[in-house]
Design an enzyme around this catalytic site. Sequence first.
Site, PDB file in Angstrom:
ATOM      1  N   GLU A  85     146.144  55.149 118.638  1.00 16.65           N
ATOM      2  CA  GLU A  85     144.887  54.788 117.958  1.00 16.65           C
ATOM      3  C   GLU A  85     145.198  53.910 116.740  1.00 16.65           C
ATOM      4  O   GLU A  85     146.023  54.260 115.903  1.00 16.65           O
ATOM      5  CB  GLU A  85     144.141  56.047 117.521  1.00 16.65           C
ATOM      6  CG  GLU A  85     143.711  56.952 118.670  1.00 16.65           C
ATOM      7  CD  GLU A  85     142.628  56.348 119.564  1.00 16.65           C
ATOM      8  OE1 GLU A  85     142.012  55.336 119.159  1.00 16.65           O
ATOM      9  OE2 GLU A  85     142.406  56.881 120.665  1.00 16.65           O
ATOM     10  N   CYS A 149     139.640  64.636 116.102  1.00  7.82           N
ATOM     11  CA  CYS A 149     140.778  63.712 116.155  1.00  7.82           C
ATOM     12  C   CYS A 149     140.561  62.577 115.163  1.00  7.82           C
ATOM     13  O   CYS A 149     141.391  62.312 114.288  1.00  7.82           O
ATOM     14  CB  CYS A 149     140.919  63.142 117.563  1.00  7.82           C
ATOM     15  SG  CYS A 149     141.457  64.372 118.761  1.00  7.82           S
TER      16      CYS A 149
END
Length: 210
Positions: A85, A149
């Site tokens: 990410e 998350c």
Amino acid sequence: MDNSKRNVVVTGFGPFGEHTINPSWVAVQELKKLGLGSNVDLHVYEVPVEYQTVQSLVPSLWKQYHPQLVVHVGVSGMATTVTLEKCGRNHGYKGLDNSSFCPDSQCCIVGGPDCINSVIDMESVCKRVTASGLGVAVSVSKDAGRYLCDYTYYTSLYLSHGRSAFIHVPPLGKPYSGEDLGRALQAIIREMLKLLEQAEEKINSQQHIH
């Protein structure tokens, strides 16, 4: 204390929903067995899927270890690859956590920037790990999903001025085993540390010039 040793903190998440054992924590425990080499002290933590715990735990990890890098690992039911990410987002947290809580503000840090990017070039990490022939597919994403998350990642990026990373893993056996995921985390985090060290050398050499 050996000053050449770097602290690296890696977290996985605890159970939630249908994930009675969270694959992210399985992967992190496998990584712990493998280690990151003799010059890295690896500290692993299982993080409960709760906003308020994250709010207190993440700063305490930074304070306690002054880590060179913190890497958070989470599971994504939609992922088929190990996904790096690039950024964390501040707004849009509407999903309730394990204690049925959601921040009133629906954001991580009131007044914080909308989006914070990691200082680590995830495209570069992805290319290098893919080229190493690990046998685990790695990809890059710009959306960590606006749940715990993403919330954890943004909080860590905010505190560390971008010296954090977030990795999503697929559910176990879809297609990778815990051991596969552990090996992938090891390879990915080693590349991240190399990139950070190169960046630091660059900064240091520039400081010497002036």
